[in-house]
Scaffold this active site. Structure first.
Site, mmCIF file in Angstrom:
data_model
loop_
_atom_site.group_PDB
_atom_site.id
_atom_site.type_symbol
_atom_site.label_atom_id
_atom_site.label_comp_id
_atom_site.label_asym_id
_atom_site.label_seq_id
_atom_site.Cartn_x
_atom_site.Cartn_y
_atom_site.Cartn_z
ATOM 1 N N SER A 185 4.990 -20.745 16.444
ATOM 2 C CA SER A 185 5.744 -19.970 17.418
ATOM 3 C C SER A 185 6.345 -20.944 18.445
ATOM 4 O O SER A 185 5.645 -21.781 18.992
ATOM 5 C CB SER A 185 4.812 -18.981 18.114
ATOM 6 O OG SER A 185 5.505 -18.360 19.133
ATOM 7 N N GLY A 186 7.618 -20.835 18.642
ATOM 8 C CA GLY A 186 8.289 -21.710 19.609
ATOM 9 C C GLY A 186 8.822 -22.978 18.983
ATOM 10 O O GLY A 186 9.365 -23.831 19.687
ATOM 11 N N THR A 240 13.937 -19.166 15.044
ATOM 12 C CA THR A 240 15.010 -18.196 15.284
ATOM 13 C C THR A 240 16.313 -18.913 15.622
ATOM 14 O O THR A 240 17.384 -18.539 15.133
ATOM 15 C CB THR A 240 14.605 -17.241 16.422
ATOM 16 O OG1 THR A 240 13.356 -16.672 16.059
ATOM 17 C CG2 THR A 240 15.613 -16.150 16.637
ATOM 18 N N ASN A 268 6.450 -19.088 23.885
ATOM 19 C CA ASN A 268 7.907 -19.031 23.706
ATOM 20 C C ASN A 268 8.471 -17.894 24.553
ATOM 21 O O ASN A 268 7.983 -16.763 24.494
ATOM 22 C CB ASN A 268 8.193 -18.780 22.210
ATOM 23 C CG ASN A 268 9.677 -18.771 21.906
ATOM 24 O OD1 ASN A 268 10.504 -18.916 22.793
ATOM 25 N ND2 ASN A 268 9.984 -18.620 20.636
ATOM 26 N N SER A 296 10.067 -15.112 22.034
ATOM 27 C CA SER A 296 9.311 -15.154 20.785
ATOM 28 C C SER A 296 9.625 -13.916 19.932
ATOM 29 O O SER A 296 9.624 -12.787 20.433
ATOM 30 C CB SER A 296 7.824 -15.207 21.119
ATOM 31 O OG SER A 296 7.089 -15.265 19.937
ATOM 32 N N SER A 297 9.897 -14.160 18.647
ATOM 33 C CA SER A 297 10.150 -13.022 17.757
ATOM 34 C C SER A 297 8.799 -12.378 17.469
ATOM 35 O O SER A 297 7.904 -13.027 16.963
ATOM 36 C CB SER A 297 10.759 -13.501 16.446
ATOM 37 O OG SER A 297 11.736 -14.462 16.694
ATOM 38 N N GLY A 336 5.612 -17.669 13.158
ATOM 39 C CA GLY A 336 4.896 -18.884 12.750
ATOM 40 C C GLY A 336 3.395 -18.691 12.762
ATOM 41 O O GLY A 336 2.881 -17.664 13.222
ATOM 42 N N GLU A 340 -0.263 -18.700 13.842
ATOM 43 C CA GLU A 340 -0.764 -18.480 15.207
ATOM 44 C C GLU A 340 -2.255 -18.729 15.293
ATOM 45 O O GLU A 340 -3.028 -18.187 14.499
ATOM 46 C CB GLU A 340 -0.460 -17.046 15.663
ATOM 47 C CG GLU A 340 1.018 -16.849 15.938
ATOM 48 C CD GLU A 340 1.350 -15.471 16.474
ATOM 49 O OE1 GLU A 340 0.473 -14.589 16.460
ATOM 50 O OE2 GLU A 340 2.510 -15.280 16.903
HETATM 51 N N1 LIG Z 1 17.939 -26.626 18.237
HETATM 52 C C1 LIG Z 1 17.550 -26.336 19.451
HETATM 53 N N2 LIG Z 1 18.203 -26.861 20.500
HETATM 54 C C2 LIG Z 1 17.823 -26.567 21.756
HETATM 55 N N3 LIG Z 1 16.806 -25.746 22.057
HETATM 56 C C3 LIG Z 1 16.125 -25.186 21.063
HETATM 57 C C4 LIG Z 1 16.470 -25.429 19.693
HETATM 58 N N4 LIG Z 1 15.631 -24.732 18.922
HETATM 59 C C5 LIG Z 1 14.789 -24.067 19.758
HETATM 60 N N5 LIG Z 1 15.090 -24.333 21.022
HETATM 61 C C6 LIG Z 1 14.415 -23.800 22.220
HETATM 62 O O1 LIG Z 1 13.157 -23.365 21.831
HETATM 63 C C7 LIG Z 1 12.932 -22.001 22.151
HETATM 64 C C8 LIG Z 1 12.114 -21.291 21.083
HETATM 65 O O2 LIG Z 1 12.808 -21.266 19.892
HETATM 66 P P1 LIG Z 1 12.718 -20.056 18.896
HETATM 67 O O3 LIG Z 1 12.758 -18.798 19.627
HETATM 68 O O4 LIG Z 1 13.701 -20.290 17.853
HETATM 69 O O5 LIG Z 1 11.275 -20.249 18.347
HETATM 70 P P2 LIG Z 1 10.622 -19.522 17.125
HETATM 71 O O6 LIG Z 1 10.192 -20.543 16.186
HETATM 72 O O7 LIG Z 1 11.528 -18.493 16.615
HETATM 73 O O8 LIG Z 1 9.366 -18.849 17.804
HETATM 74 P P3 LIG Z 1 8.669 -17.509 17.475
HETATM 75 O O9 LIG Z 1 7.891 -17.676 16.245
HETATM 76 O O10 LIG Z 1 7.856 -17.243 18.643
HETATM 77 O O11 LIG Z 1 9.743 -16.515 17.332
HETATM 78 C C9 LIG Z 1 14.309 -21.419 22.241
HETATM 79 O O12 LIG Z 1 14.339 -20.336 23.142
HETATM 80 C C10 LIG Z 1 15.124 -22.611 22.767
HETATM 81 O O13 LIG Z 1 15.013 -22.674 24.165
HETATM 82 MG MG LIG Z 2 11.584 -16.503 16.635
#
Ligand SMILES: Nc1ncnc2c1ncn2[C@@H]1O[C@H](COP(=O)(O)OP(=O)(O)OP(=O)(O)O)[C@@H](O)[C@H]1O
Ligand SMILES: [Mg+2]
Length: 1074
Positions: free
Chosen positions: A106-107, A111, A156, A159-160, A386, A388
C-alpha cells in the site's frame, strides 16, 4: 544512446539482468543509486521495477510520450511508458491480449502507475471524436471510483480500499472501444470505524466541502464534518488535498461518463443516508418483562433519513430497534439491546455503501461497455491492494493477502517456474534455479476441502454454537504440522515460546512475510449478514436507487437459502481474475515503497530489501540471466521475421523450424545467442532481439515502400486506363455529335440548293410552257383571224351588206331579252321602303336599268298611294304640305314628323262642356286645339280654345267654352312664325276685316306646324290662294294702338312651355325663344 549508457553504467545499471556480481547488496545499491538520480524505473528483463519517488517528476510530459511512442523497448531508458508501449504494440500488431499486473505494498504507487499506463495508451492511440469520447470516459472513471473507493490511511493519503481490474478493449486498429471494470472487496468496515489518523472514504469529505448550500440542504446535510460520527473528527481536511475541487472534478467526471443529473442526485442522497445513519443514536431501556430494549434517542436524524429515502420513520425505527425471528411457524418480534441496535445500524450503513459502490461500478460499465459482436483485443490493468501487515490484522487483511499471494503465484508461474519448465520441455540445456513456490500457501488458504476459507465457511454454515474459537480450534487441528501455519497451540506443541502470538490469533508465513491474524470478527464478516428486517425496510423505501440495492428485501422473494459468504465470493472472483490473467500476455510492474513516511526521495534500504525479497526479484534476475530473453514458436517467429532472409521471403515452403534456422543462419548471429528448442526458438540477450527488431523495422519500411510503390503504380495505371477509356468515349461522342451536326447542316444546304434548283427549273419550264401557251394562243388567234378572214373572204359574197348590223341587233335583242326576263324573275319586293334593284348584267344596259328602277319605284309608290284610305291620304297630304312649308326653314319641323296630326285635340264630341263649340264647328271642323293667346298689352299669355273650320278661325274661352273671336278665313292676311323650335305665331289680319279691330293675334300653339299647315290647306281649299307664311326673326305686327315691331331673340330665359313675350315700349316686343 542515453539508455545504452544507463545500461552500461555499472553504478546504476538500467536492467538488473546485466548486474555483476548479482547479490542482494549490489541490487539494492543499484536501485538506491538510480533512485538518487531520480531514475525510479529499472528493468529485470521486461519486468519493470518502480520505486515511489513521493514527489512529482518531470518524466510524464507529452514530449516523453512522444519519445516512448513506438520506441524499441531496449533502446530507451527504463520507463513505465516503455512497458505500456510494448504492451500496446503487442496488442495492436501481434494480436495478443495483454494484462499489466501492478503489484506492491500500500502506497507503493500502483494506482498512480495504472493511471500512467492508461493515460499513455490514451495519448498514443489514434484520435477522433468517437475515440476521444471513449478515452475520456475510461479515464474519467478514475476520479469517480477514487472518490468512493479511496481513503486516507496511515500508509497512503489516497489508498485504494478496493481492488480494481479494468479491461480496456480495442478494435483491430488499436482504437479503444470501451472497457469493463471489476471491483474486488471494498473495505466497508471503514464506513463505521477507522484507525486514528485515517479517514473515511473521500466522498463524504468531498461532498461536505464541495457541495453547494442548496445541495447540502437538499441532502439534509450540515457542512461541518464534526457533526458526523462516522467521519474523522480530528482532521477533516488533508494537507495538499482540495476536497471541494475534487468533488467538482468527480461531478464533471460523472457527467462525462454519462450519469444523468437524476442519477447523480440519487447517488448523493444514498451517500448522505449512510453518513446520517451514523448519527442515529439509540438509548437503551428495559421492558416490563425485564428484556433489554432500545429506542431512537433523537428522532430528528431518523426523520430526515426517512424523508430522503421516502420511508415511514416508524418502519425504519422498528427495523433498527427490533428483529423478527421465525420460530417454526411463528413469527416473533424481539427487541434489540442498544449494542445490538448499533450493530444493526452499522451493518446497514456498511451494506448500503458497499452495494452502492457495486452499483456505481456497474453503472460506469454500462456507459463504457462495448457493444457485443465487435471483435476486440483486450488490455487488462490490475491495480489491487498491496500486501498488508498491520499490528492487528483482521478478516480483510487475510483476504487481501490471499489475493496478493495468488498474484505472486501467477508471477512465479509465468516468470520463474513456467520459464524453467519450458526450457526442459523444449530440450534446451539448463541449470535449474532455486526459487520459492508459494503454491503451498495458496493451497493452505483456498483448498476447497480443508483450506482456511473452506473451514471458515463450514463454521459459518454449521448449526449450533458458532464462534471464532471453534474455528481456530479447527484450524489448529488441521494445520498442526503445516510449515506456513502457526498459532499459540501449534507453538506450544512445538515448545516454541512466542509472546507476540496471542491465543485468538493465527499466523501465516506469506511469501512476503509472516502475518498474524486475529480471528475476532472472522465469522461475522464472512457471513456478512444483514438483518432481514433492515433489508426489507430498505426495499420498502420509495427511493428507487436505494430500493434497487436491496432486492432480497422484497417479501415476495424471501429465501431461506443463505447467501454465499464473503470469503467464498472473494475466492470465486479471484479465481475468475486469475483465469482471465492467465489467458493474456502478462506485463509486470512491481512497485516498491522506499520509506514509511511518504517522504520525497527518501530511500530506506531495510524496507526496500524486505520488498525485494518478498517480491522475489533476486530469483527473477537469476532466472532471466540464466535463461533466454526471448522465445517464440517457430511458426510465429518465421512469420514475423521472414522478410529478413532472402530464402524465406516472400514464401518458405519447408518446415517452420528449418525456415527459422535458415533465416538466422543468413543473419549470422553468434551461435551462443541462439538455442533451438523443439517448438520454439530462444534468443539469449535482449540486444540480439533488439537487433532483429531493428532490422525488421528497416525491412518493413523498405517493404512498405515497395508495396506503396506497387499500389501507387497500380492505382495510377488503373486511373490512367480509366481516364483513357473515358477520353475515348468522350471524343467518340463528341466527334459523332460534331459529324451529326455537320451532316444535318449539309443536308439542309443540299435541300436548299435542291429546292432552289428545282424552283429555278420549274420556273424556267413554266416560263417556257407559258410562252408556248402564248404562242399557241397567238397562233390560234392569228389562225382564227386568218381562217376567219379567209372564210369571210370566201363567204363575203354570200352575205348581204347589213348582215353584221342585223347580227349585232339580234345579239343585242337576245341580251336585252335575257336581261328583262331575268329582271322579271328577280323583281325586288313591293315595299315602298325598299329601294333595292338588281344591277345591270351588261354595261350597255346600265342607263336602261336605272330608268327601269325609277319607273318601278314610282310605280310602287303610285300603287301604294292608290291603296291608301282617304283619311290617311289626307293626313299624308297635310304632312306633305307641312314639309313644303317648313322643311329646312323652321327648327320645330323635324319634331312634327313624329306627331300624327290628329286635328281634333279637344274631344268636342265627347265633352258636353264643348257643346256650343261643337255646334259652331259642326261638320266643318278642321282642327280643335288648346292655344295660348299673347296679351297684346303686356305680352302675357292666356289659354284659349282654337277651332279651325273650313270657313272660320275661332278662339274661345276655355272656361265658358264660348267663342270669343270668330274670324272668317278670308280675314287672314298672312302668318308669321319664328325660325326656332317654338310654337309662336302671329296671325296677321286684313285691316278691313271685322275681327281685326284689336289688331293681329299673337298665339302660342303646341301643334304649330299642324295648325299653320291646316290653315294653309283650308285657305287653299276655300280661296284657292296660298297662305302667305313668313318665317323670320323680325317682323311687324299691327295692334289697335299702332304697329309693333317683334324681335325674336334666342335666350335661355324662355320658358320650357313656350316663348316668353316681353313688351318693350309701345312699339316693340321681344319674343324669347329657345
Ligand atoms: N510515479 C510517481 N510519481 C510521483 N509520486 C508518486 C508516483 N507514484 C506514487 N506516487 C505518490 O505516492 C502516493 C501513493 O501512490 P498510490 O496511491 O498509487 O499507491 P498504491 O500503491 O495504489 O496504494 P494503495 O494500495 O494504498 O492503493 C501517491 O498519492 C503519490 O503521491
Ligand atoms: Mg491504490
Amino acid at each position: 544512446m542515453e539508455a545504452t549508457n544507463s545500461l552500461l553504467d555499472t553504478a546504476a545499471i538500467g536492467d538488473l539482468v546485466l548486474l555483476d556480481p548479482l547479490t542482494e547488496d549490489s541490487l539494492l545499491r543499484t536501485l538506491r543509486e538510480r533512485f538518487r538520480r531520480e531514475d525510479i524505473y529499472t528493468y529485470i528483463g521486461n519486468v519493470l521495477i518502480s520505486v515511489n519517488p513521493y514527489q512529482p517528476l518531470p518524466i510524464y510530459t507529452p514530449e516523453k510520450v512522444q519519445e516512448y511512442h513506438n520506441c524499441n523497448f531496449f533502446a530507451v531508458k527504463p520507463h513505465i511508458y516503455a512497458i505500456a508501449d510494448d504492451a500496446y504494440r503487442s496488442l495492436r500488431d501481434q494480436d495478443r491480449d495483454q494484462c499489466i499486473l501492478i503489484t506492491g505494498e500500500s502506497g507503493a504507487g500502483k494506482t498512480e502507475a495504472s493511471k500512467l499506463v492508461m493515460s499513455y495508451v490514451a495519448a498514443v492511440c489514434s484520435k477522433g471524436e468517437e475515440v476521444d469520447k471513449v478515452k475520456e470516459q475510461l479515464l474519467q472513471s478514475n476520479p469517480v471510483l477514487e472518490a468512493f473507493g479511496n481513503a486516507k490511511t496511515i500508509r497512503n493519503d489516497n489508498s485504494s480500499r478496493f481492488g480494481k481490474y479494468m479491461d480496456v478493449e480495442f478494435d483491430f486498429k488499436g482504437e479503444p472501444l470501451g472497457g469493463v471494470i471489476s471491483n474486488y472487496l471494498l473495505e466497508k468496515s471503514r464506513i463505521v470505524r477507522h484507525v486514528k489518523g485515517e479517514r473515511n472514504f473521500h466522498i463524504f469529505y468531498q461532498l461536505l466541502a464541495g457541495g453547494s448550500v442548496h445541495l447540502l440542504q437538499q441532502l439534509k446535510l450540515q457542512q461541518d464534518c464534526q457533526h458526523y460520527v462516522y467521519l474523522n473528527r480530528e482532521s477533516c481536511s488533508l494537507p495538499g488535498v482540495d476536497d471541494a475541487a475534487n468533488f467538482h472534478t468527480m461531478q464533471d467526471a460523472m457527467r462525462i461518463i454519462g450519469f444523468s443529473p437524476a442519477e447523480v442526485t440519487a447517488l448523493l442522497e444514498v451517500t448522505a443516508v449512510v453518513l446520517k445513519l451514523g448519527n442515529v443514536q439509540l438509548s437503551s431501556s428495559y421492558q416490563a418483562s425485564g428484556m433489554e430494549a432500545c429506542s431512537i434517542a433523537e428522532p430528528q436524524e431518523l426523520q430526515e433519513i426517512c424523508e430522503l429515502i421516502g420511508l415511514d420513520p416508524g418502519t425504519l425505527e422498528q427495523a433498527l430497534c427490533s428483529r423478527t425471528v421465525k420460530a417454526r411457524d411463528e413469527t416473533v418480534l424481539t427487541t434489540l439491546s442498544a449494542p445490538q441496535g448499533y450493530y444493526g445500524r452499522d451493518a446497514l450503513a456498511k451494506n448500503i455503501y458497499s452495494r452502492l459502490f457495486d452499483w456505481l461500478v456497474t453503472r460506469i460499465n454500462t456507459s463504457i461497455q462495448v457493444k457485443p459482436g465487435k471483435q476486440r483485443k483486450v488490455m487488462g490493468v490490475l491495480d489491487i491492494y498491496g500486501f498488508e501487515i498491520f499490528q492487528d490484522n483482521g478478516f480483510e487483511q487475510f483476504i487481501i493477502n490471499y489475493c496478493n499471494e495468488k498474484l505472486q503465484q501467477i508471477f512465479i508461474l509465468m516468470t520463474l517456474k513456467e520459464e524453467q519448465e519450458e526450457y526442459v520441455r523444449e530440450g534446451i540445456q539448463w541449470t535449474p534455479v532455486e526459487f520459492f513456490d508459494n503454491s503451498i500457501i495458496c493451497n493452505l488458504i483456498e483448498n476447497g476441502k480443508n483450506g482456511i476459507l473452506a473451514m471458515l465457511d463450514e463454521e459459518c454454515l454449521r448449526p449450533g454454537v458458532v464462534n471464532e474459537d471453534t474455528f481456530l480450534t479447527k484450524l489448529n487441528l488441521l494445520f498442526a504440522s503445516h510449515k506456513h501455519y502457526e498459532s499459540k497451540e501449534t507453538q506450544n506443541a512445538r515448545h516454541v515460546m512466542d509472546s507476540s502470538l496471542l491465543p485468538q490469533c493465527f499466523r501465516i508465513h506469506h511469501y512476503a512475510g509472516k502475518v498474524t491474524y486475529n480471528v475476532t470478527g472472522f465469522i461475522e464478516k464472512n457471513n456478512d449478514l444483514l438483518f432481514r428486517d433492515l433489508s426489507q425496510a430498505m426495499w420498502a423505501a420509495r427511493h428507487p436507487l436505494l430500493r434497487s440495492l436491496f432486492p432480497e428485501g422484497d417479501p415476495q422473494k424471501v429465501s431461506l437459502k443463505l447467501p454465499p459468504t464473503a470469503g467464498f465470493q472473494f475466492k470465486a472472483s479471484v479465481a475468475m481474475l486469475m483465469k482471465n490473467l492467465y489467458s493474456k500476455n502478462p506485463n509486470y510492474i512491481r512497485c516498491i515503497k522506499p520509506n514509511e513516511t511518504k517522504a520525497a526521495m527518501l530511500f530506506t534500504p531495510e524496507l526496500v530489501l524486505a520488498q525485494v525479497r518478498y517480491l522475489g526479484l533476486m530469483e527473477n534476475v537469476r532466472v532471466r540471466r540464466a535463461g533466454y530473453a526471448f522465445r517464440q514458436l517457430y511458426g510465429s517467429f518465421l512469420e514475423r521475421y521472414k522478410m529478413l532472409g532472402s530464402q524465406t521471403w516472400p514464401r518458405w515452403t519447408g518446415s517452420d523450424r528449418a525456415g527459422a534456422e535458415a533465416l538466422l543462419a543468413e543473419l549470422a548471429f553468434p551461435p551462443e545467442e541462439l538455442a533451438f528448442g523443439h517448438t520454439k526458438i530462444f534468443i539469449r540477450s535482449p540486444h540480439t532481439l533488439f537487433d532483429l527488431e531493428r532490422r525488421r523495422q528497416e525491412r518493413v519500411v523498405q517493404l512498405a515502400t515497395l508495396i506503396q510503390k506497387m499500389i501507387r503504380g497500380w492505382r495510377c495505371r488503373t486511373q490512367y486506363q480509366l481516364m483513357r477509356k473515358s477520353q475515348i468515349i468522350l471524343s467518340a461522342w463528341f466527334r459523332g455529335h460534331a459529324q451529326k451536326n455537320k451532316y444535318k447542316q449539309m443536308k439542309r444546304s443540299a435541300l436548299m440548293i435542291q429546292a432552289y434548283v428545282r424552283g429555278w427549273k420549274s420556273r424556267r419550264l413554266l416560263r417556257e410552257l407559258k410562252l408556248q401557251q402564248h404562242r399557241h394562243a397567238a397562233a390560234a388567234t392569228i389562225a382564227a383571224y386568218w381562217k376567219g378572214y379567209q372564210v369571210r373572204r370566201v363567204y363575203r359574197r354570200y352575205f348581204r351588206s347589213d348582215a353584221s348590223t342585223r347580227l349585232a341587233n339580234f345579239i343585242y335583242r337576245r341580251l336585252v331579252q335575257k336581261f328583262l326576263m331575268g329582271l322579271s324573275r328577280n323583281l325586288p319586293p313591293l315595299s315602298v321602303m325598299d329601294r333595292t334593284w338588281p344591277p345591270a348584267s351588261y354595261k350597255f344596259l346600265a342607263n336602261a336599268n336605272e330608268e327601269l328602277r325609277n319607273i318601278f319605284y314610282h310605280w310602287k309608290c303610285k300603287k301604294y298611294r292608290e291603296e291608301l284610305p282617304p283619311q290617311r291620304k289626307a293626313l299624308l297630304q297635310t304632312k306633305l304640305c307641312a314639309s313644303e312649308l317648313f322643311k329646312d326653314k323652321k327648327t320645330l319641323y323635324p319634331k312634327s314628323l313624329q306627331q300624327p296630326f290628329r286635328g281634333e285635340y279637344l274631344g268636342l264630341t265627347q265633352n258636353p262642356k264643348y257643346q256650343k263649340l261643337h255646334a259652331v264647328a259642326k261638320d266643318k271642323l278642321v282642327m280643335a286645339d288648346n292655344v295660348r293667346k299673347v296679351n297684346r298689352a303686356n305680352g302675357k299669355t292666356v289659354p284659349r280654345l282654337l277651332l279651325l273650320t273650313t270657313e272660320h278661325f275661332v278662339l274661345a274661352d276655355p272656361k265658358a267654352a264660348q267663342p270669343k273671336t270668330v274670324l272668317s278665313l278670308g280675314d287672314i292676311r298672312s302668318v308669321s312664325v319664328t325660325r326656332f323650335s317654338d310654337g309662336f305665331l302671329v296671325l296677321h289680319l286684313k285691316e278691313t276685316s271685322t275681327g281685326a279691330a284689336k289688331g293681329d293675334f299673337l298665339l302660342v300653339s303646341d301643334h304649330l306646324i299642324e295648325l299653320v299647315t291646316r290653315l294653309h290647306q283650308t285657305l287653299m281649299d276655300a280661296t284657292a290662294q296660298a297662305l302667305p307664311l313668313h318665317i323670320t326673326d323680325q317682323f311687324s305686327t299691327r295692334f289697335q294702338k299702332g304697329d309693333v315691331a317683334i324681335t325674336v331673340v334666342e335666350s335661355d330665359k324662355a320658358g320650357t312651355n313656350g316663348p316668353v313675350c316681353k313688351k318693350r315700349g309701345n312699339h316693340r316686343m321681344e319674343v324669347l325663344v329657345h
